[in-house]
Write a protein that holds these residues in place. Structure first.
Motif, short mmCIF file in Angstrom:
data_model
loop_
_atom_site.label_atom_id
_atom_site.label_comp_id
_atom_site.label_asym_id
_atom_site.label_seq_id
_atom_site.Cartn_x
_atom_site.Cartn_y
_atom_site.Cartn_z
N SER A 273 0.66 -1.27 0.16
CA SER A 273 0.16 0.49 0.10
C SER A 273 0.52 0.74 -0.18
CB SER A 273 -0.52 -0.20 1.31
OG SER A 273 -2.06 0.76 1.41
N ALA A 274 1.85 1.45 0.87
CA ALA A 274 2.79 2.65 0.80
C ALA A 274 3.52 2.60 -0.71
CB ALA A 274 3.33 2.29 2.21
N ALA A 275 3.73 1.43 -0.85
CA ALA A 275 4.64 1.71 -1.95
C ALA A 275 3.52 2.15 -3.25
CB ALA A 275 5.13 0.00 -2.48
N TYR A 276 2.35 1.31 -3.64
CA TYR A 276 1.07 2.40 -4.91
C TYR A 276 0.30 3.05 -4.20
CZ TYR A 276 -3.77 2.27 -5.76
OH TYR A 276 -4.90 2.76 -6.36
N GLY A 277 0.80 3.72 -3.26
CA GLY A 277 0.78 4.97 -2.50
C GLY A 277 1.88 6.26 -3.41
N ALA A 278 3.04 6.08 -3.26
CA ALA A 278 4.25 6.53 -4.14
C ALA A 278 4.01 6.73 -5.24
CB ALA A 278 5.49 6.33 -3.03
N SER A 279 3.97 5.64 -5.55
CA SER A 279 3.49 5.58 -7.53
C SER A 279 2.25 6.29 -7.97
CB SER A 279 3.74 3.80 -7.47
OG SER A 279 3.35 4.28 -9.24
N LEU A 280 1.07 6.01 -7.68
CA LEU A 280 0.11 7.29 -7.62
C LEU A 280 -0.13 8.56 -7.55
CD1 LEU A 280 -2.95 6.39 -8.82
CD2 LEU A 280 -3.34 6.03 -6.50
N PHE A 281 0.42 8.61 -6.37
CA PHE A 281 -0.16 10.12 -6.29
C PHE A 281 1.12 10.69 -7.28
CE2 PHE A 281 -2.13 10.76 -1.65
CZ PHE A 281 -2.36 9.79 -2.17
N ALA A 282 1.99 10.38 -6.86
CA ALA A 282 3.39 11.15 -7.59
C ALA A 282 2.84 11.30 -9.38
CB ALA A 282 4.47 10.14 -7.75
N THR A 283 2.84 10.06 -10.21
CA THR A 283 2.06 10.50 -11.77
C THR A 283 0.52 11.38 -11.21
OG1 THR A 283 0.09 8.01 -11.06
CG2 THR A 283 2.47 7.60 -12.34
N MET A 284 -0.49 11.11 -10.51
CA MET A 284 -1.41 12.09 -10.72
C MET A 284 -0.92 13.42 -10.59
SD MET A 284 -3.77 10.01 -8.33
CE MET A 284 -4.87 11.45 -7.18
N LEU A 285 -0.24 13.89 -9.72
CA LEU A 285 0.40 15.20 -9.78
C LEU A 285 1.63 15.54 -10.83
CD1 LEU A 285 0.91 17.69 -8.60
CD2 LEU A 285 3.41 16.74 -7.35
N ALA A 368 -7.09 1.07 -15.47
CA ALA A 368 -6.72 -0.11 -15.05
C ALA A 368 -6.35 -0.79 -14.47
CB ALA A 368 -7.33 -1.36 -16.44
N GLY A 369 -4.86 -0.49 -14.16
CA GLY A 369 -4.31 -0.86 -13.07
C GLY A 369 -4.83 -0.47 -11.73
N VAL A 370 -4.88 0.59 -11.77
CA VAL A 370 -5.06 1.23 -10.59
C VAL A 370 -6.11 0.22 -10.25
CG1 VAL A 370 -5.59 3.63 -9.08
CG2 VAL A 370 -3.89 3.25 -10.86
N GLY A 371 -7.20 0.41 -10.83
CA GLY A 371 -8.72 -0.26 -9.78
C GLY A 371 -8.74 -1.99 -9.25
N LEU A 372 -7.35 -2.29 -10.17
CA LEU A 372 -6.95 -3.78 -9.94
C LEU A 372 -6.40 -3.31 -8.62
CD1 LEU A 372 -5.83 -5.20 -13.15
CD2 LEU A 372 -8.01 -5.94 -11.45
N ALA A 373 -5.31 -3.24 -8.35
CA ALA A 373 -4.05 -3.02 -7.50
C ALA A 373 -5.16 -2.32 -6.10
CB ALA A 373 -2.92 -1.72 -7.03
N THR A 374 -5.98 -1.21 -6.62
CA THR A 374 -7.07 -0.57 -5.60
C THR A 374 -7.91 -1.57 -4.22
OG1 THR A 374 -6.87 1.68 -6.37
CG2 THR A 374 -8.62 1.32 -4.40
N VAL A 375 -8.41 -2.40 -5.25
CA VAL A 375 -9.25 -3.13 -4.81
C VAL A 375 -8.62 -4.48 -4.56
CG1 VAL A 375 -11.49 -5.11 -5.02
CG2 VAL A 375 -11.46 -2.77 -6.41
N GLY A 376 -7.11 -4.81 -4.88
CA GLY A 376 -6.03 -6.33 -4.15
C GLY A 376 -6.05 -5.92 -2.73
N ILE A 377 -5.31 -4.51 -2.92
CA ILE A 377 -4.60 -4.61 -1.65
C ILE A 377 -5.86 -4.26 -0.45
CG2 ILE A 377 -3.37 -2.84 -0.70
CD1 ILE A 377 -1.87 -1.46 -3.33
N SER A 378 -7.17 -3.57 -0.31
CA SER A 378 -8.34 -3.89 0.31
C SER A 378 -8.55 -4.49 0.86
CB SER A 378 -9.43 -2.40 -0.28
OG SER A 378 -8.61 -1.10 -0.93
#
Length: 504
Positions: A273-285, A368-378
């Motif tokens: 979750s921490a690694a995913y957050g780092a990638s997601l927030f960086a690419t969104m910005l 699509a990857g974000v949707g998969l990863a988000t549901v999988g981690i939760s």
């Protein structure tokens, strides 16, 4: 048509309200980024000063997610959820009416605190109401609501600021919050530990430690990593972290549930979750920055260009993949898909706009990857915890994501400022960094081991051999009354079909 049972109606209501509350909280984490310039003009302050509009929300939100989880498990999930929604709605009104920047910043801090209360309580409330074999479908809907809000924030923010005013961003929360509060009166009280709440001192230490970490990460690019601000924040983080761990080892009801980390699945999910957050927030910005700076897009155009990724996130999150794939597969595959899309952008982006041939396909794949990863981690985090700790597990994993996101944003700012080169080169370096982090998350995701909850077997048709069947009692299962029509899947309410495992 047979009406749904009271339990099914209660579960549907809990899921709908939880998705609405989570959508609002994550939307406000990103939607205000595009309101920073007009707020600075309105109050006649610098952009550096008004950047605290975002920071004042993020710090209490990230800091209180983890201790809010055990608090929800202790005092009641529905009760804390409604308290959070009420605080979020009232603070949104105060922000929309703020006469000056100090009032606005104070209301934003309260809004972040309220969001931290309602988010872990919302998922725990849903999981407590829904049967075990249907929880993965519910987690998929809940996760998709949060991911869609985070991804759609730039587009919606740009549109409202362009057409109306920055205050409209916060007025949007008012009718939704009021509806949740009115409808939420039908929610059950939820589980409670007879008033025995978690360690409040430990919770305060944990919140202060996480808040200091997020503060240091967000202020490092502006003040310098060796500045007094950042070094002091790092020192507070270390001291509070050590004190929190010591109290967690000794207190009977700790704010930080270290025992959850004994479960390998939960521990891995937190790291991913921490690694995913780092990638997601960086690419969104980075997406908004790149299109406005390198491609010359307006703020509204850049925000709308992010919409296809948000739509792909939502479609994947609520689709059948959440039921067909295991959390392990979803996390590994989703992170790998994110890595592939960021690698393609790193290789191909340049100063010549290529929306249709590059940005759109890469954005849809990434979504699509974000949707998969988000549901999988939760799913992995929630399903690895016992029911009495649903909120605690959710809060801790989401806190890890927020801290990772703060690190990703800070790294993005540093790379763009420090990397030499012109045109798209600094942005490409950030995309390569996101690729590496996403690949690490994909590899770590392979260590997840979560099995879908088993459905109890149907009772036997005939009585056991040791019991003689009475002639007056039929051993066959009860037959439906032919006089009562049997509803088809199309006649059954959509929310009920989802809760019963049918996502048509």
């Amino acid at each position: 048509m047979t009406p749904p049972s009271p339990a099914a109606r209660r579960a549907s209501l809990a899921l709908l309200l939880a998705c609405a509350g989570t959508f609002l909280s994550f939307l406000d984490a990103t939607v205000t980024n595009l309101a920073v310039p007009p707020i600075a003009d309105d109050f006649d302050v610098s952009l550096t000063t008004v950047s605290w509009v975002a920071t004042a929300y993020v710090i209490p939100f990230a800091a209180l997610l983890a201790p809010a989880g055990p608090l929800a498990d202790a005092v009641g999930r529905a009760r804390l959820f409604l308290v959070g929604v009420a605080g979020f709605t009232v603070s949104s009104l105060l922000i929309a009416l703020a006469p000056n920047l100090p009032v606005l910043l104070g209301a934003r801090a309260v809004q972040g605190l309220a969001a931290a209360l309602l988010v872990p309580a919302s998922l725990a409330l849903v999981l407590a109401e829904i049967p075990a074999e249907r929880r993965r479908a519910a987690i998929g809907l809940w996760s998709a609501a949060g991911a869609l809000a985070a991804a759609a924030g730039p587009a919606l923010g740009g549109l409202l600021v362009e057409v109306l005013d920055w205050r409209a961003l916060f007025c949007l929360n008012l009718p939704v919050g009021a509806w949740v509060l009115i409808a939420g009166r039908k929610l059950p009280a939820g589980e409670s530990r007879t008033g025995k709440g978690p360690d409040l001192v430990g919770g305060a230490l944990l919140a202060l430690g996480i808040g200091s970490a997020v503060y240091g990460l967000t202020q490092g690019p502006d003040h310098g990593w060796s500045s007094v601000h950042v070094l002091a924040a790092a020192g507070v983080t270390v001291l509070c972290g050590a004190a929190t761990v010591l109290r967690a080892l000794r207190h009977p009801r700790p704010a930080l549930r270290l025992d959850l980390f004994r479960n390998r699945t939960f521990a891995v999910a937190s790291g991913v979750s921490a690694a995913y957050g780092a990638s997601l927030f960086a690419t969104m910005l980075l997406g908004v920055l790149f299109m406005t700076d390198a491609w010359g897009y307006s703020t509204l155009e850049a925000g709308l260009a992010m919409s296809p990724a948000a739509l792909a996130t939502a479609v994947v999150g609520v689709g059948r993949l959440g039921l067909a794939l295991t959390p392990r597969t979803m996390v590994a595959a989703g992170s790998a898909v994110i890595a592939a899309s960021t690698a393609a952008l790193a290789l191909l982006i340049d100063t010549e706009p290529r929306f249709w041939t590059l940005w759109l396909p890469a954005g849809v794949v990434m979504g699509a990857g974000v949707g998969l990863a988000t549901v999988g981690i939760s799913s992995a985090a929630a399903l690895s915890a016992p029911p009495q700790h649903f909120a605690a597990a959710t809060g801790m994993v989401m806190a890890a994501r927020q801290v990772g996101g703060g690190l990703g944003i800070a790294a993005t700012a540093v790379i763009i400022a420090e990397v030499s080169g012109t045109g798209a080169e600094p942005y490409a370096v950030v995309y390569w960094s996101a690729t590496g982090v996403s690949l690490a998350a994909a590899v770590a995701g392979l260590a997840l081991r979560v099995t879908a909850p088993s459905v109890p077997p149907a009772p036997p048709v005939s009585p056991p051999p040791s019991v003689s069947a009475s002639p007056s009692v039929s051993a066959s299962p009860p037959q439906p009354d032919p006089s009562q029509p049997v509803p088809s899947p199309e006649q059954t309410p959509a929310a009920t079909r989802v809760l019963e495992g049918d996502q048509r």
